[in-house]
Structures are given as C-alpha cells and as structure tokens.
Motif scaffolding. Structure first.
Motif, PDB file in Angstrom:
ATOM      1  N   ALA A 111       0.840  -1.206   0.000  1.00  0.00           N
ATOM      2  CA  ALA A 111       0.000   0.000   0.000  1.00  0.00           C
ATOM      3  C   ALA A 111       0.872   1.253   0.000  1.00  0.00           C
ATOM      4  CB  ALA A 111      -0.929  -0.019   1.204  1.00  0.00           C
ATOM      5  N   ARG A 112       1.929   1.234   0.792  1.00  0.00           N
ATOM      6  CA  ARG A 112       2.832   2.395   0.834  1.00  0.00           C
ATOM      7  C   ARG A 112       3.533   2.575  -0.501  1.00  0.00           C
ATOM      8  NH1 ARG A 112       8.297   2.432   1.774  1.00  0.00           N
ATOM      9  NH2 ARG A 112       9.202   4.484   2.238  1.00  0.00           N
ATOM     10  N   LEU A 113       3.990   1.476  -1.102  1.00  0.00           N
ATOM     11  CA  LEU A 113       4.694   1.583  -2.377  1.00  0.00           C
ATOM     12  C   LEU A 113       3.768   2.089  -3.479  1.00  0.00           C
ATOM     13  CD1 LEU A 113       6.879  -1.678  -2.361  1.00  0.00           C
ATOM     14  CD2 LEU A 113       7.492   0.639  -1.626  1.00  0.00           C
ATOM     15  N   ARG A 114       2.501   1.646  -3.462  1.00  0.00           N
ATOM     16  CA  ARG A 114       1.534   2.148  -4.455  1.00  0.00           C
ATOM     17  C   ARG A 114       1.296   3.641  -4.296  1.00  0.00           C
ATOM     18  NH1 ARG A 114      -1.363  -2.598  -2.953  1.00  0.00           N
ATOM     19  NH2 ARG A 114      -1.219  -4.234  -4.551  1.00  0.00           N
ATOM     20  N   GLY A 115       1.441   4.136  -3.076  1.00  0.00           N
ATOM     21  CA  GLY A 115       1.179   5.547  -2.808  1.00  0.00           C
ATOM     22  C   GLY A 115       2.347   6.464  -3.101  1.00  0.00           C
ATOM     23  N   LEU A 116       3.477   5.908  -3.475  1.00  0.00           N
ATOM     24  CA  LEU A 116       4.633   6.744  -3.785  1.00  0.00           C
ATOM     25  C   LEU A 116       4.434   7.444  -5.129  1.00  0.00           C
ATOM     26  CD1 LEU A 116       7.584   4.391  -2.719  1.00  0.00           C
ATOM     27  CD2 LEU A 116       6.759   6.433  -1.519  1.00  0.00           C
ATOM     28  N   PRO A 117       5.108   8.561  -5.345  1.00  0.00           N
ATOM     29  CA  PRO A 117       4.951   9.290  -6.617  1.00  0.00           C
ATOM     30  C   PRO A 117       5.397   8.454  -7.817  1.00  0.00           C
ATOM     31  CG  PRO A 117       6.021  10.665  -4.945  1.00  0.00           C
ATOM     32  CD  PRO A 117       5.972   9.275  -4.388  1.00  0.00           C
ATOM     33  N   ASP A 118       4.790   8.716  -8.950  1.00  0.00           N
ATOM     34  CA  ASP A 118       5.200   8.054 -10.189  1.00  0.00           C
ATOM     35  C   ASP A 118       6.677   8.356 -10.455  1.00  0.00           C
ATOM     36  OD1 ASP A 118       2.682   7.067 -10.571  1.00  0.00           O
ATOM     37  OD2 ASP A 118       2.054   8.652 -11.961  1.00  0.00           O
ATOM     38  N   GLY A 119       7.366   7.363 -10.948  1.00  0.00           N
ATOM     39  CA  GLY A 119       8.780   7.542 -11.262  1.00  0.00           C
ATOM     40  C   GLY A 119       9.723   7.100 -10.159  1.00  0.00           C
ATOM     41  N   THR A 120       9.195   6.897  -8.934  1.00  0.00           N
ATOM     42  CA  THR A 120      10.054   6.411  -7.865  1.00  0.00           C
ATOM     43  C   THR A 120      10.250   4.902  -8.013  1.00  0.00           C
ATOM     44  OG1 THR A 120       8.153   6.117  -6.402  1.00  0.00           O
ATOM     45  CG2 THR A 120       9.335   8.219  -6.270  1.00  0.00           C
TER      46      THR A 120
END
Length: 256
Positions: A111-120
């Motif tokens: 869930a945290r990884l999905r919420g990171l900005p695009d490109g990270t």
C-alpha cells in the motif's frame, strides 16, 4: 558363555531397537549436513548431472523457472564467491550480507509503495509486478548451494531480478528476458545468465532479432560493464528514490 547366550536384543533406553536407533542417527546426521533449511547436499557428479538435465529443460522451456534455478545453483561455483566478495568489499553490500533482507510480499508494504509518486523505484516496481502479473514470492529458495552465505547471495540475486526489469525498463516477454539476461550475464558472470542470453534469442522473430542485435544487446552489454554491482544496492531503502536517479547512480544507461 551362558551370560552371552542369555543377552537380550540390544534396545535403546526408550525402548527402541538398535536398528531403529541407527536409522534415526543416520537421519540426524543427514539433518546436521544441511547448511540451511531446504539444503540438499550433493556431490560434484550429482551437480554435473543436475546441471546437464536442468540446462536441457531450461533450453526446451525457458519458462521452467525451477529448472533455471537449479542450473544457476549447480553451475555458479565460481561466480557466486566472486559476487560475495564484491558485496563484502562494499559498504552497502556488506550491510546486506549482514542483515540478510528479503524481498517478499510479507516484507513489502504494498500500500505504501503504491502511494509513492510516479517515477520512484517503489511505485514503478509495484507497477511492474501488477502489469506483468508476477510476484516476488515465486522465487525459489536455494537447495544445491553448499555454502550458507553463497546461498543467500543467489537468493538475493533472484529477488532483485524483477528490480532489474524495472530499472532496465524491460517487460517479462521473451525479448525482455533476453535483454535482462545479457545485462545480468555481464554483471554476475553466472553461467545460467550466459546460457539464457546466448540461446534465448532462438525463439524470437526475425524483426525482434534485428532490434535485439542492433539496439538492445549492445545497450545491455554497455550498461552491464559500466554499472556497479547490482547486489550492492539496498533497494529496500531506496523505494523513494527516482528510477532515473538510481540508474545514474548505478551506471545504467537510459533504455533505448
């Protein structure tokens, strides 16, 4: 003589027969020879037979990941110590060897990884998993590596394989896998990667072979030679880093 003739059959103290006790002692000795959970001790001849059989099956069906895994373990006797030494002589790689992180669904906060900005790195890694319908849990644990530390090294290599796809921008189709194998062959020296890079293209169409030969393979080889060791990156602590920034730090050229 009467004393000898009257001796009962030897029994263990808990009532087991001598034969049963011997069998259990043999099982205990076999268990003691296990260097890590799941380890299967094998002789050089057994490794050679396993390598030959797994190579044949892997070439026949490149999607037999179990055979590819066996091939990597039984032929990596020179490459794995070299990779281990590179990790030991690098600050971040040494920390990885000491802390033994694992990349699995149980260790990832999806869930945290999905919420990171695009490109990270974290966001693009999850996107890769979802788009290609793959899971880090499909990576097989090592069985035939006769050194506990080297077993972790090959486990780590398997678990960062999908991150290589992410950093190289390659899908999981045959073309993408061949490109990643060329990069990994240069990086790791594992015979399994060399074999996949050399024989994987035989299943590609003429058009894809042309693109592979003229653009993708030269880029993968140049990136593999230029990049620092891919096992010396603590990816779990880089999720928020932009992919482009991490490529530049490692030395991977932008995908063509």
């Amino acid at each position: 003589g009467r004393a000898w003739l009257s001796r009962p059959e030897p029994w263990a103290r808990d009532g087991r027969s001598g034969e049963e006790e011997e069998e259990e002692e043999e099982e205990e000795e076999e268990g003691c020879s296990q260097l890590y959970p799941g380890h299967i001790p094998t002789s050089p001849l057994q490794k050679a037979l396993l390598a030959a059989g797994s190579a044949f099956m892997a070439l026949y069906d490149p999607y037999r990941h179990d055979m590819v895994a066996v091939l990597g373990e039984t032929t990596g006797c020179l490459a794995l110590p070299n990779l281990r030494d590179k990790m030991k002589h690098h600050p971040e790689g040494y920390r990885i060897l000491q802390e033994r992180p694992r990349i699995r669904l149980s260790t990832l906060d999806m869930a945290r990884l999905r919420g990171l900005p695009d490109g990270t790195l974290g966001r693009e890694y999850v996107r890769f998993l979802e788009d290609n319908k793959v899971s880090p849990d499909t990576r097989m644990p090592p069985k035939f590596v006769d050194d506990e530390e080297l077993a972790y090294v090959i486990q780590r290599y398997r678990e960062v394989h999908d991150l290589m796809h992410t950093l190289l921008g390659m899908p999981t189709n045959m073309l993408g896998e061949v490109v990643v194998k060329w990069f990994e062959a240069v990086q790791t020296g594992l015979p399994m990667c060399v074999l996949g890079a050399a024989f994987g293209p035989v299943r590609l169409s003429a058009r894809k072979l042309q693109v592979l030969a003229t653009e993708l393979v030269p880029w993968a080889i140049r990136s593999g030679r230029n990049a620092s060791c891919i096992l010396n990156v603590y990816y779990e602590q880089r999720w928020e880093q932009p992919v482009e920034s991490l490529r530049e730090e490692i030395g991977i050229f932008p995908p063509p």
